[in-house]
Design a protein around this motif. Sequence first.
Motif, mmCIF file in Angstrom:
data_model
loop_
_atom_site.group_PDB
_atom_site.id
_atom_site.type_symbol
_atom_site.label_atom_id
_atom_site.label_comp_id
_atom_site.label_asym_id
_atom_site.label_seq_id
_atom_site.Cartn_x
_atom_site.Cartn_y
_atom_site.Cartn_z
ATOM 1 N N LEU A 313 -8.710 10.840 4.863
ATOM 2 C CA LEU A 313 -7.338 11.700 4.723
ATOM 3 C C LEU A 313 -6.289 10.840 4.143
ATOM 4 O O LEU A 313 -5.302 11.307 3.403
ATOM 5 N N SER A 314 -5.983 9.566 4.781
ATOM 6 C CA SER A 314 -4.744 8.747 4.368
ATOM 7 C C SER A 314 -5.274 7.344 4.351
ATOM 8 O O SER A 314 -6.004 6.730 5.290
ATOM 9 N N ASN A 315 -5.164 6.973 3.091
ATOM 10 C CA ASN A 315 -5.153 5.293 3.273
ATOM 11 C C ASN A 315 -3.753 4.523 2.985
ATOM 12 O O ASN A 315 -2.788 5.454 3.234
ATOM 13 N N LEU A 316 -3.639 3.519 3.162
ATOM 14 C CA LEU A 316 -2.165 2.501 3.517
ATOM 15 C C LEU A 316 -2.487 1.985 1.990
ATOM 16 O O LEU A 316 -3.398 1.099 1.454
ATOM 17 N N ALA A 317 -1.322 1.914 1.440
ATOM 18 C CA ALA A 317 -1.205 0.974 0.165
ATOM 19 C C ALA A 317 0.392 0.249 0.172
ATOM 20 O O ALA A 317 0.945 0.777 1.113
ATOM 21 N N ALA A 318 0.487 -0.610 -0.755
ATOM 22 C CA ALA A 318 1.591 -1.364 -0.727
ATOM 23 C C ALA A 318 2.138 -1.709 -2.316
ATOM 24 O O ALA A 318 1.407 -1.661 -3.057
ATOM 25 N N ALA A 319 3.263 -1.961 -2.534
ATOM 26 C CA ALA A 319 3.821 -2.329 -3.574
ATOM 27 C C ALA A 319 3.354 -3.678 -4.071
ATOM 28 O O ALA A 319 3.395 -4.524 -3.193
ATOM 29 N N ASN A 320 3.180 -3.683 -5.217
ATOM 30 C CA ASN A 320 2.772 -5.146 -5.999
ATOM 31 C C ASN A 320 3.963 -6.012 -5.751
ATOM 32 O O ASN A 320 5.059 -5.702 -5.879
ATOM 33 N N THR A 321 3.791 -7.434 -5.552
ATOM 34 C CA THR A 321 4.813 -8.303 -5.562
ATOM 35 C C THR A 321 4.617 -9.533 -6.069
ATOM 36 O O THR A 321 3.325 -10.238 -5.862
ATOM 37 N N ASP A 322 5.421 -10.397 -6.583
ATOM 38 C CA ASP A 322 5.051 -11.765 -7.018
ATOM 39 C C ASP A 322 5.570 -12.805 -6.002
ATOM 40 O O ASP A 322 5.240 -13.830 -5.935
#
Lengths: 422, 284
Positions: A313-322
């Motif tokens: 139903l739902s995964n969790l994701a995040a913005a890529n960062t350096d």
Amino acid sequence: MKSIVRGLALLLIIAIAVPVFANGGSDAAMEETGEIVLSFPTFWVGQDSKSGPIATLLETFNNENTGEIKVLLEPNPDTDGYRDKINTQLSSGRAPDIFVFNPDPTTFQYYDSDILMDFTDEFSGSWRGNFVESYVVDSTKNGATKSVPFEIAITPIWYNADLFKKAGISEFPATMDEFLAAADKLKANGIVPTSQMTGGSNAWTSMLWYSHIMGSLGGPDAMKKPLTDPIYAEAATVLKKLYSDGNTTRDAVGGDAGVSGGHYMAADTAVFINGPWYIGRIRGDAPEVHAATMLSSAPKVGEYEGNQVGFMLSNLAAANTDDPRRRAAVVKFMKFITEPDNVKFISESAGSLFAIKYELGADADPLQREFVRVSSEATFVTGGLHNYFPVSVIQEFGQALAALVLDEATPEEFVQMLIDAQ
Amino acid sequence: MSIVRTNDQGKAQVLGNIAKWIVLIFFFTFTFIPLLWLLISSFKTNLELQLKPFAMPKIWQFTNYANAVKISGLPRLFLNSIMISTVSTGLTMIVTSMAGFVFSRERFPFRQGLLNLILAGVLVPIIALMAPYFRLTNALGIYDSIWALIFTYTAINIPISTFLLYGFMRTLPRELEEAAIMDGTGFVGRYWRIILPLTKPGMVTAGTFVFLFSWNEFIYAMLLTSRPAVRTLQLGIRFFTSQFFTDYTSMFAAIVLTMLPTIIIYIVLHEQIIKGMTSGALKG
């Protein structure tokens, strides 16, 4: 005219002067003190059953990491609106720090970009052991795991054991012929056998019935076949029987989820389909029906039996960062929110199921235990029709089904309508 | 003979009155019943609403109203909606009345081309502009503030409002301006003292359109804000829907509450509002 201009000028001055309308200055101040601030827009707010436990866990996490990491929940109350917003942000190259990732083919396309944080390294370690392996595999594309599997669903057959007992039926029928015979007994006792619906955006209850029937007819890969395969018309013929001879309510044609669920909760109908998120609703609105509800796989129609319909139903994701500090903060949060104890807390509070391995406590809802039971007993799990076909086909499904059950279309014409919508 | 004619006239008048009242009662019922249904439904349980949508509630659920205030934080959202809708309407009126004046009363190169370019914006679906507006508000540093919504709503409404005001101003007699020019009135004076006051009915129409759009808009309100402090009423009402469940009765209670101030303002000020809407119409 002068008074209008004056009024407008006053409003402009107020809008400029009142500091609350300025863009989040306090967050920037926190960043300056060295605390990593992560925004977490989510639709698990308001009336969503997970809103309470998610807010509690966020508070716990923030307290445990005071001065180092702060996760700020941004409420987005409308699921469809939220998905539009996230897709716009992703296509603009500005992903939120942490967000709920819709695990559908469209959103998975962003795996090909570098906008999402890659958790492949983290999943090569012991963290992976917390998850049901198949969901990690499903969340991995081309060797990269750029979203964390989180909430899952299984949508078995719900039946009211008290109504079955009243009709002299001791157990849920194993085959469709037995089911139709049981339906006759239910009708003889003034009970409508099934809740159905052709309305809503996807004719949810009936679409899930169709998916169960497809699984039984064609096995795990049934819905990977093209719509030109005769199996789709065969499944439509079976589904039509559930709309015939009084096997569902009169308002099923055109009815939406409120109609379908409402009849089951009012004990007008004996059989229904939905996911675990409905547990809280039925427990609150119809406690007697909740207590009488048992779960099962669908009656066997074809060669296969014991199958279930389920999906991520739902995964969790995040913005890529350096920034290594931000990355570490995101990973720390992801590991926290997927800790088995924390997932168990959400699961028991909200009735939801998760892609993480956990044991339900002694006080867990009996119906939720039923979900875990039927899930573990399933011979195989397929997605719903909506997991295999584009939105246009799913939206057409209800229209085509209405035409089918009103004898305005044959099963073959029903399938042709889906093909035309593709 | 004349007595007969008088009786016939009397009958016709009575029949006319009956027909008039039938029409009035029909439209009153057509307008009022849905509002009454909304009000009554806001006191039901969700199960009652689903199964007997037109029955009276068994027990009147006043808790729906408590939920409405508690869950969505309506008072704050209401203030934000008032502020955003009013300011964006005002800005749109300022910009488009100037544009309408120039395009309808002045002659200059590329006038028709520029007008067509602006009016073509009416045909662009607003959903197609989500990504550009998102990037723009971020670049301007106004993302997650009421200014993001004010400027976006103003920009979105410029084409339709220009179209309405341009059309209205074009119908005003040129002699009025010529008389003013003879009296030494300049460009700004003609706009401010001659054309703008005569355009009041057109501005009421365009302003109402812009205000209602800004008040009801949801997609951009969701896209361009993230903090509850800057969000609008439409987002508050959506707090009663979740992924798999909608608490319709609490949502109805929230809708009733949001309607109340508007109704009260209208009851108190209805004479002035009607006067304002009709006074300009008598001048032209």
